[in-house]
Design an enzyme around this catalytic site. Structure first.
Site, PDB file in Angstrom:
ATOM      1  N   TYR A  50       0.811  -1.217   0.000  1.00 18.06           N
ATOM      2  CA  TYR A  50       0.000   0.000   0.000  1.00 18.06           C
ATOM      3  C   TYR A  50       0.851   1.276   0.000  1.00 18.06           C
ATOM      4  O   TYR A  50       1.772   1.421   0.798  1.00 18.06           O
ATOM      5  CB  TYR A  50      -0.953   0.024   1.214  1.00 18.06           C
ATOM      6  CG  TYR A  50      -2.038  -1.039   1.174  1.00 18.06           C
ATOM      7  CD1 TYR A  50      -2.308  -1.778   0.027  1.00 18.06           C
ATOM      8  CD2 TYR A  50      -2.802  -1.309   2.309  1.00 18.06           C
ATOM      9  CE1 TYR A  50      -3.291  -2.751   0.003  1.00 18.06           C
ATOM     10  CE2 TYR A  50      -3.795  -2.288   2.288  1.00 18.06           C
ATOM     11  CZ  TYR A  50      -4.030  -3.004   1.130  1.00 18.06           C
ATOM     12  OH  TYR A  50      -5.000  -3.971   1.104  1.00 18.06           O
ATOM     13  N   HIS A 111      -0.936 -12.178   0.628  1.00 19.00           N
ATOM     14  CA  HIS A 111      -1.847 -11.242  -0.042  1.00 19.00           C
ATOM     15  C   HIS A 111      -2.499 -11.885  -1.266  1.00 19.00           C
ATOM     16  O   HIS A 111      -3.680 -11.660  -1.534  1.00 19.00           O
ATOM     17  CB  HIS A 111      -1.050  -9.986  -0.429  1.00 19.00           C
ATOM     18  CG  HIS A 111      -1.846  -8.747  -0.589  1.00 19.00           C
ATOM     19  ND1 HIS A 111      -1.297  -7.494  -0.471  1.00 19.00           N
ATOM     20  CD2 HIS A 111      -3.154  -8.542  -0.867  1.00 19.00           C
ATOM     21  CE1 HIS A 111      -2.248  -6.585  -0.674  1.00 19.00           C
ATOM     22  NE2 HIS A 111      -3.375  -7.203  -0.917  1.00 19.00           N
ATOM     23  N   PRO A 190     -15.699  -3.464   1.333  1.00 26.48           N
ATOM     24  CA  PRO A 190     -17.014  -3.716   1.936  1.00 26.48           C
ATOM     25  C   PRO A 190     -18.074  -2.715   1.517  1.00 26.48           C
ATOM     26  O   PRO A 190     -19.263  -3.029   1.529  1.00 26.48           O
ATOM     27  CB  PRO A 190     -16.735  -3.615   3.444  1.00 26.48           C
ATOM     28  CG  PRO A 190     -15.519  -2.736   3.549  1.00 26.48           C
ATOM     29  CD  PRO A 190     -14.693  -3.072   2.339  1.00 26.48           C
ATOM     30  N   LEU A 191     -17.638  -1.490   1.163  1.00 33.41           N
ATOM     31  CA  LEU A 191     -18.628  -0.442   0.884  1.00 33.41           C
ATOM     32  C   LEU A 191     -18.996  -0.349  -0.584  1.00 33.41           C
ATOM     33  O   LEU A 191     -19.878   0.404  -0.963  1.00 33.41           O
ATOM     34  CB  LEU A 191     -18.109   0.917   1.369  1.00 33.41           C
ATOM     35  CG  LEU A 191     -17.864   1.014   2.877  1.00 33.41           C
ATOM     36  CD1 LEU A 191     -17.264   2.377   3.229  1.00 33.41           C
ATOM     37  CD2 LEU A 191     -19.154   0.797   3.643  1.00 33.41           C
ATOM     38  N   GLY A 193     -20.474  -1.669  -4.231  1.00 31.50           N
ATOM     39  CA  GLY A 193     -21.672  -2.441  -4.542  1.00 31.50           C
ATOM     40  C   GLY A 193     -22.906  -1.634  -4.237  1.00 31.50           C
ATOM     41  O   GLY A 193     -22.832  -0.529  -3.688  1.00 31.50           O
ATOM     42  N   GLY A 195     -27.126  -1.868  -3.144  1.00 31.81           N
ATOM     43  CA  GLY A 195     -28.278  -2.646  -2.672  1.00 31.81           C
ATOM     44  C   GLY A 195     -29.567  -2.240  -3.351  1.00 31.81           C
ATOM     45  O   GLY A 195     -30.649  -2.643  -2.922  1.00 31.81           O
ATOM     46  N   GLY A 196     -29.462  -1.379  -4.375  1.00 30.76           N
ATOM     47  CA  GLY A 196     -30.653  -0.958  -5.121  1.00 30.76           C
ATOM     48  C   GLY A 196     -31.564  -0.078  -4.267  1.00 30.76           C
ATOM     49  O   GLY A 196     -31.148   0.497  -3.253  1.00 30.76           O
TER      50      GLY A 196
HETATM   51  N1  LIG Z   1      -6.831  -8.150   0.382  1.00 31.14           N
HETATM   52  C1  LIG Z   1      -6.906  -7.425  -0.718  1.00 31.14           C
HETATM   53  O1  LIG Z   1      -6.503  -7.849  -1.790  1.00 31.14           O
HETATM   54  C2  LIG Z   1      -7.503  -6.053  -0.656  1.00 31.14           C
HETATM   55  C3  LIG Z   1      -7.895  -5.403  -1.838  1.00 31.14           C
HETATM   56  C4  LIG Z   1      -8.463  -4.122  -1.731  1.00 31.14           C
HETATM   57  C5  LIG Z   1      -8.619  -3.536  -0.482  1.00 31.14           C
HETATM   58  N2  LIG Z   1      -8.194  -4.193   0.645  1.00 31.14           N
HETATM   59  C6  LIG Z   1      -8.368  -3.612   1.992  1.00 31.14           C
HETATM   60  O2  LIG Z   1      -9.737  -3.348   2.160  1.00 31.14           O
HETATM   61  C7  LIG Z   1      -9.886  -2.004   2.619  1.00 31.14           C
HETATM   62  C8  LIG Z   1     -11.222  -1.478   2.170  1.00 31.14           C
HETATM   63  O3  LIG Z   1     -11.254  -1.323   0.772  1.00 31.14           O
HETATM   64  P1  LIG Z   1     -11.328   0.128   0.100  1.00 31.14           P
HETATM   65  O4  LIG Z   1     -10.901   1.126   1.109  1.00 31.14           O
HETATM   66  O5  LIG Z   1     -10.572   0.088  -1.172  1.00 31.14           O
HETATM   67  O6  LIG Z   1     -12.863   0.224  -0.257  1.00 31.14           O
HETATM   68  P2  LIG Z   1     -14.178   0.475   0.645  1.00 31.14           P
HETATM   69  O7  LIG Z   1     -13.866   0.342   2.091  1.00 31.14           O
HETATM   70  O8  LIG Z   1     -15.251  -0.380   0.089  1.00 31.14           O
HETATM   71  O9  LIG Z   1     -14.558   1.988   0.308  1.00 31.14           O
HETATM   72  C9  LIG Z   1     -13.691   3.043   0.594  1.00 31.14           C
HETATM   73  C10 LIG Z   1     -14.321   4.310  -0.002  1.00 31.14           C
HETATM   74  O10 LIG Z   1     -15.500   4.642   0.737  1.00 31.14           O
HETATM   75  C11 LIG Z   1     -15.373   5.953   1.270  1.00 31.14           C
HETATM   76  N3  LIG Z   1     -15.982   5.932   2.616  1.00 31.14           N
HETATM   77  C12 LIG Z   1     -15.607   5.207   3.700  1.00 31.14           C
HETATM   78  N4  LIG Z   1     -16.437   5.404   4.735  1.00 31.14           N
HETATM   79  C13 LIG Z   1     -17.369   6.314   4.303  1.00 31.14           C
HETATM   80  C14 LIG Z   1     -18.484   6.936   4.894  1.00 31.14           C
HETATM   81  N5  LIG Z   1     -18.849   6.662   6.158  1.00 31.14           N
HETATM   82  N6  LIG Z   1     -19.199   7.827   4.154  1.00 31.14           N
HETATM   83  C15 LIG Z   1     -18.854   8.116   2.888  1.00 31.14           C
HETATM   84  N7  LIG Z   1     -17.816   7.548   2.262  1.00 31.14           N
HETATM   85  C16 LIG Z   1     -17.070   6.655   2.956  1.00 31.14           C
HETATM   86  C17 LIG Z   1     -13.906   6.268   1.291  1.00 31.14           C
HETATM   87  O11 LIG Z   1     -13.661   7.653   1.131  1.00 31.14           O
HETATM   88  P3  LIG Z   1     -13.259   8.642   2.365  1.00 31.14           P
HETATM   89  O12 LIG Z   1     -11.779   8.520   2.566  1.00 31.14           O
HETATM   90  O13 LIG Z   1     -13.702   9.978   1.869  1.00 31.14           O
HETATM   91  O14 LIG Z   1     -14.048   8.198   3.565  1.00 31.14           O
HETATM   92  C18 LIG Z   1     -13.413   5.489   0.066  1.00 31.14           C
HETATM   93  O15 LIG Z   1     -13.624   6.256  -1.111  1.00 31.14           O
HETATM   94  C19 LIG Z   1      -8.683  -1.283   2.017  1.00 31.14           C
HETATM   95  O16 LIG Z   1      -8.417  -0.052   2.637  1.00 31.14           O
HETATM   96  C20 LIG Z   1      -7.626  -2.317   2.226  1.00 31.14           C
HETATM   97  O17 LIG Z   1      -7.128  -2.248   3.555  1.00 31.14           O
HETATM   98  C21 LIG Z   1      -7.667  -5.444   0.562  1.00 31.14           C
END
Ligand SMILES: NC(=O)c1ccc[n+]([C@@H]2O[C@H](COP(=O)([O-])OP(=O)(O)OC[C@H]3O[C@@H](n4cnc5c(N)ncnc54)[C@H](OP(=O)(O)O)[C@@H]3O)[C@@H](O)[C@H]2O)c1
Length: 257
Positions: A50, A111, A190-191, A193, A195-196
């Protein structure tokens, strides 16, 4: 009522963690990580990959020595064929220890499974660190049940981190397997996707945001689930933690399923 805590290894942690794949090194972000822990986050998810190492370094600077009860999970072996070779994993893991400023990584994930290196060899390298004490618990990411079972023959697997959310459901059977086997399931993205229309309506009913309902749905989906929403905003982080208090009815859960 969803449980607010989940046992990871030998520690009970808050069931919503923090993803840090956009965390760059700045004074603000060091303060943000400290505030995240103060707000109640106990599982911080990072990786060797990262932000070119900034994520791990920022967490190390913010938290070392790590507060009791706070888990930092990191990962190595991402990047395509060859990246899961033992010598590369050893090098990445040692770099992660230095960046995080710690002697033991609480949870270390492979990973990605390397298409060129048998999973047993990659896990064997991580097991060496577990035997040495530089890794406490082992996880694995983006895997099916067969791969988890092969991994478990090498070393106990404490956590599986796979792509899973309201719209991405290809790992349903892995969620069920982890639930039955007592393995923590960490859904990444997680965020994402959708849910329609039902999601917006359920959010209105609970006076919550759609993202909070998404998290509440994940928590409800399995008692083994520990989402790690990524954010750089303390307000968003607090909003995400507040999802722990949302209980969906059976009908709401099914409407989003
Ligand atoms: N194992 C793997 O291969 C793998 C792959 C990808 C990701 N990951 C891990 O999974 C974690 C989560 O994935 P992700 O961060 O890419 O996607 P995510 O958690 O699904 O979504 C993050 C996005 O949502 C926004 N957000 C978060 N909370 C919010 C809220 N309460 N209200 C409005 N917007 C919100 C964030 O922006 P703001 O900063 O503006 O809140 C960001 O744009 C990563 O940080 C990483 O640690 C692992």
């Amino acid at each position: 009522m969803n449980e607010a805590h989940l046992r990871v290894g030998d520690l009970d942690v808050t069931r919503i963690g923090l993803g840090t794949n956009r965390l760059t090194k700045s004074r603000e972000n060091v303060a943000f990580i400290r505030s995240a822990v103060a707000a109640g986050v106990q599982m911080i998810d990072t990786a060797h990959l990262y932000t070119g190492g900034d994520s791990e370094e920022t967490i190390g600077e913010a938290l070392s020595p790590f507060p009791e009860g706070c888990i930092v999970a990191t990962k190595g072996g991402f990047g395509g064929p060859g990246r899961g070779r033992p010598e590369l994993l050893h090098a990445e893991l040692e770099q992660s220890l230095r960046r995080l400023r710690i002697d033991t990584i609480y949870l270390y994930y492979l990973h990605r499974v390397d298409p060129e290196t048998p999973i047993e060899e990659s896990l064997g390298a991580i097991k060496e660190h577990r035997d040495r004490g530089t890794v406490r618990y082992v996880g694995i990411s983006e895997v099916g049940i067969d791969q988890i079972e092969r991994a478990r023959r090498v070393v106990p697997i404490a956590a599986v981190q796979n792509h899973y959310n309201l719209s991405e459901r290809k790992y349903e059977s892995v969620v069920d397997y982890c639930t039955e086997e007592g393995i923590v399931f960490v859904p990444f993205f997680p965020l994402r996707g959708d849910g329609g229309g039902a999601l917006a309506e359920i959010a209105r009913r609970h006076r919550a945001t759609p993202r909070q309902i998404t998290l509440a749905w994940l928590l409800r989906r399995s008692p083994a689930m520990l989402p790690i929403p990524g954010t750089l905003s303390l307000d968003h982080l607090k909003e995400n933690l507040a999802a722990l208090k949302i209980d969906l009815s059976d009908a709401e859960f099914e409407a989003l399923r």
